[in-house]
Design a protein around this motif. Structure first.
Motif, PDB file in Angstrom:
ATOM      1  N   LEU A  39       0.712  -1.246  -0.049  1.00  0.00           N
ATOM      2  CA  LEU A  39       0.074  -0.043  -0.032  1.00  0.00           C
ATOM      3  C   LEU A  39       0.921   1.243  -0.023  1.00  0.00           C
ATOM      4  CD1 LEU A  39      -1.526  -2.385   1.207  1.00  0.00           C
ATOM      5  CD2 LEU A  39      -2.791  -0.667   2.685  1.00  0.00           C
ATOM      6  N   GLU A  40       0.693   1.937  -0.965  1.00  0.00           N
ATOM      7  CA  GLU A  40       1.643   3.210  -1.275  1.00  0.00           C
ATOM      8  C   GLU A  40       0.844   4.518  -1.147  1.00  0.00           C
ATOM      9  OE1 GLU A  40       5.149   4.225  -4.228  1.00  0.00           O
ATOM     10  OE2 GLU A  40       3.239   3.926  -5.201  1.00  0.00           O
ATOM     11  N   ASN A  41       1.185   5.338  -0.081  1.00  0.00           N
ATOM     12  CA  ASN A  41       0.629   6.604   0.248  1.00  0.00           C
ATOM     13  C   ASN A  41      -0.881   6.780  -0.001  1.00  0.00           C
ATOM     14  OD1 ASN A  41       3.321   7.565   0.763  1.00  0.00           O
ATOM     15  ND2 ASN A  41       3.525   7.798  -1.272  1.00  0.00           N
ATOM     16  N   LEU A  42      -1.688   5.966   0.383  1.00  0.00           N
ATOM     17  CA  LEU A  42      -3.045   5.644   0.333  1.00  0.00           C
ATOM     18  C   LEU A  42      -3.765   6.977   1.101  1.00  0.00           C
ATOM     19  CD1 LEU A  42      -4.334   1.932   0.617  1.00  0.00           C
ATOM     20  CD2 LEU A  42      -4.044   3.580  -1.361  1.00  0.00           C
ATOM     21  N   LYS A  43      -4.878   7.453   0.420  1.00  0.00           N
ATOM     22  CA  LYS A  43      -5.393   8.673   1.007  1.00  0.00           C
ATOM     23  C   LYS A  43      -6.877   8.324   0.831  1.00  0.00           C
ATOM     24  CE  LYS A  43      -5.846  13.700   0.542  1.00  0.00           C
ATOM     25  NZ  LYS A  43      -5.659  14.870  -0.104  1.00  0.00           N
ATOM     26  N   LYS A  44      -7.751   8.725   1.791  1.00  0.00           N
ATOM     27  CA  LYS A  44      -9.214   8.597   1.548  1.00  0.00           C
ATOM     28  C   LYS A  44      -9.952   9.385   2.711  1.00  0.00           C
ATOM     29  CE  LYS A  44     -13.116   6.837   0.019  1.00  0.00           C
ATOM     30  NZ  LYS A  44     -13.303   7.019  -1.255  1.00  0.00           N
ATOM     31  N   SER A  45     -11.176  10.378   1.963  1.00  0.00           N
ATOM     32  CA  SER A  45     -11.485  11.251   2.799  1.00  0.00           C
ATOM     33  C   SER A  45     -13.236  10.931   2.468  1.00  0.00           C
ATOM     34  CB  SER A  45     -11.497  12.533   2.710  1.00  0.00           C
ATOM     35  OG  SER A  45      -9.805  12.742   3.002  1.00  0.00           O
ATOM     36  N   LYS A  92     -14.286  15.000   6.214  1.00  0.00           N
ATOM     37  CA  LYS A  92     -13.641  14.051   7.204  1.00  0.00           C
ATOM     38  C   LYS A  92     -12.520  13.357   6.435  1.00  0.00           C
ATOM     39  CE  LYS A  92     -14.723  10.516  10.428  1.00  0.00           C
ATOM     40  NZ  LYS A  92     -15.983   9.533  10.846  1.00  0.00           N
ATOM     41  N   ARG A  93     -11.261  13.483   7.150  1.00  0.00           N
ATOM     42  CA  ARG A  93     -10.090  12.783   6.639  1.00  0.00           C
ATOM     43  C   ARG A  93     -10.291  11.322   7.225  1.00  0.00           C
ATOM     44  NH1 ARG A  93      -4.728  15.845   7.668  1.00  0.00           N
ATOM     45  NH2 ARG A  93      -6.166  16.367   9.854  1.00  0.00           N
ATOM     46  N   ILE A  94     -10.030  10.165   6.578  1.00  0.00           N
ATOM     47  CA  ILE A  94      -9.955   8.965   7.246  1.00  0.00           C
ATOM     48  C   ILE A  94      -8.374   8.444   7.152  1.00  0.00           C
ATOM     49  CG2 ILE A  94     -10.634   6.585   6.869  1.00  0.00           C
ATOM     50  CD1 ILE A  94     -13.012   8.451   7.290  1.00  0.00           C
ATOM     51  N   PHE A  95      -7.647   8.497   6.120  1.00  0.00           N
ATOM     52  CA  PHE A  95      -6.255   8.232   6.297  1.00  0.00           C
ATOM     53  C   PHE A  95      -5.481   9.086   4.988  1.00  0.00           C
ATOM     54  CE2 PHE A  95      -8.368   4.199   4.651  1.00  0.00           C
ATOM     55  CZ  PHE A  95      -8.196   4.318   2.980  1.00  0.00           C
ATOM     56  N   GLY A 103     -14.659   3.651  13.561  1.00  0.00           N
ATOM     57  CA  GLY A 103     -14.606   4.955  12.875  1.00  0.00           C
ATOM     58  C   GLY A 103     -13.171   5.667  12.493  1.00  0.00           C
ATOM     59  N   VAL A 104     -12.176   4.794  12.961  1.00  0.00           N
ATOM     60  CA  VAL A 104     -10.816   5.248  12.495  1.00  0.00           C
ATOM     61  C   VAL A 104     -10.399   5.135  11.336  1.00  0.00           C
ATOM     62  CG1 VAL A 104     -10.139   5.344  14.950  1.00  0.00           C
ATOM     63  CG2 VAL A 104      -9.715   3.296  13.655  1.00  0.00           C
ATOM     64  N   GLY A 105     -11.092   4.191  10.774  1.00  0.00           N
ATOM     65  CA  GLY A 105     -10.684   3.773   9.341  1.00  0.00           C
ATOM     66  C   GLY A 105     -10.296   2.373   8.849  1.00  0.00           C
ATOM     67  N   HIS A 127      -1.877   0.452  14.337  1.00  0.00           N
ATOM     68  CA  HIS A 127      -3.180   1.042  14.740  1.00  0.00           C
ATOM     69  C   HIS A 127      -2.874   2.309  14.224  1.00  0.00           C
ATOM     70  CE1 HIS A 127       0.238   2.528  17.273  1.00  0.00           C
ATOM     71  NE2 HIS A 127      -0.520   3.646  17.612  1.00  0.00           N
ATOM     72  N   PHE A 128      -4.189   2.869  13.837  1.00  0.00           N
ATOM     73  CA  PHE A 128      -4.315   4.340  13.316  1.00  0.00           C
ATOM     74  C   PHE A 128      -3.718   5.292  14.170  1.00  0.00           C
ATOM     75  CE2 PHE A 128      -6.946   1.875  10.005  1.00  0.00           C
ATOM     76  CZ  PHE A 128      -6.581   2.814   8.859  1.00  0.00           C
ATOM     77  N   GLU A 129      -2.954   6.154  13.712  1.00  0.00           N
ATOM     78  CA  GLU A 129      -2.659   7.377  14.533  1.00  0.00           C
ATOM     79  C   GLU A 129      -2.351   8.568  13.501  1.00  0.00           C
ATOM     80  OE1 GLU A 129       1.400   8.501  17.083  1.00  0.00           O
ATOM     81  OE2 GLU A 129       0.481   6.822  17.708  1.00  0.00           O
ATOM     82  N   ASN A 130      -2.967   9.583  13.619  1.00  0.00           N
ATOM     83  CA  ASN A 130      -2.785  10.930  12.968  1.00  0.00           C
ATOM     84  C   ASN A 130      -3.026  10.423  11.412  1.00  0.00           C
ATOM     85  OD1 ASN A 130      -2.222  12.433  15.309  1.00  0.00           O
ATOM     86  ND2 ASN A 130      -0.077  11.767  14.740  1.00  0.00           N
ATOM     87  N   PHE A 131      -4.159   9.607  11.232  1.00  0.00           N
ATOM     88  CA  PHE A 131      -4.503   9.233   9.966  1.00  0.00           C
ATOM     89  C   PHE A 131      -3.581   8.284   9.053  1.00  0.00           C
ATOM     90  CE2 PHE A 131      -5.946  13.617  10.895  1.00  0.00           C
ATOM     91  CZ  PHE A 131      -7.431  13.321  11.261  1.00  0.00           C
ATOM     92  N   GLN A 132      -2.814   7.762   9.643  1.00  0.00           N
ATOM     93  CA  GLN A 132      -1.860   6.797   9.239  1.00  0.00           C
ATOM     94  C   GLN A 132      -1.662   5.490   9.873  1.00  0.00           C
ATOM     95  OE1 GLN A 132       2.164   8.431   8.442  1.00  0.00           O
ATOM     96  NE2 GLN A 132       1.203  10.430   7.750  1.00  0.00           N
TER      97      GLN A 132
END
Length: 226
Positions: A4-10, A14-17, A37-39, A214-219
């Motif tokens: 997974l390379e630099n994935l982004k989703k909103s 609302k930012r998810i990651f 709800g964290v992604g 785990h998710f932290e700061n959208f990553q």
């Protein structure tokens, strides 16, 4: 095996990651935990082609599976299968389990004859520890643990490189949960595939998995597995 390379989703504002990067090695069991709800499930849906990433890309065995600019490769994507929290929801309540297997096998051309399809189904049931007579039951006639094993067997039809468990054992009692997870570990190790366990249970994930995120700061952040 899966990168997974630099994935982004909103979703709207609302930012998810974002800038999410990770590798899932072949044969590894990777855990992802966190609150609702964290992604976690959104990431699983991107891997399965249900959601499209807003940025970045996913590669399966060095082949592009999907990106923000390219559609999901459905032919390649069948090698990623997901077992859901509610196994009954994936089964037709009016259809005996045997007919459900035959329908899947016929649609995807997994067997050339009905006899071959029956042998394949019997082999899968044996692999997940179920007796053949369960095929003549309707979904409401089997237990939650049995339903989850049926869901796993159906996923195994596709010879998955990655099997995702999205809170798949959270509705089961502790003993059944342990049995299902041990089954998944044994079967996927035998097949050389990887597992992604998604859970809100912080105690369960380290116990079952080789690596934990785990998710932290959208990553996704990896931490030491005790």
């Amino acid at each position: 095996m899966i990168y997974l390379e630099n994935l982004k989703k909103s979703f709207g504002e609302k930012r998810i990651f974002e800038n999410l990067t990770m590798t899932i090695p072949q044969g590894e069991i990777v855990g992802i935990y966190g609150k609702s709800g964290v992604g976690k499930s959104t990431l699983a849906k991107v891997l399965c082609g249900v959601q499209k990433p807003d940025g970045g890309a996913v590669y399966l065995e060095d082949k592009l599976l999907c990106s923000a600019k390219t559609p999901y490769d459905r032919k390649l994507g069948v090698q990623i299968q997901m077992v859901y929290q509610q196994p009954y929801a994936t089964l037709d309540p009016r259809q005996k389990l045997y007919d459900g297997f035959l329908e899947l096998i016929h649609y995807h051309h997994f067997a050339k004859s009905k006899a071959e399809a029956l042998r394949l189904t019997h082999d899968l049931l044996e692999e997940v520890g179920l007796e053949r007579d369960i095929l003549f039951h309707l979904p409401h006639q089997i237990s939650g643990g049995e339903a989850q094993r049926i869901a796993i067997a159906r996923c195994l039809l596709f010879q998955p490189k990655l099997l995702i468990l999205d809170e798949a054992t959270s509705m089961l009692d502790v003993m059944t949960q342990a049995n299902v997870l041990a089954l998944v570990r044994r079967v996927m190790k035998k097949r050389g595939g990887s597992v992604m366990l998604i859970s809100h249970d912080e105690g369960l994930v380290p116990y079952f998995c080789n690596s934990v995120y785990h998710f932290e700061n959208f990553q996704l952040k990896e931490h030491e597995n005790p």
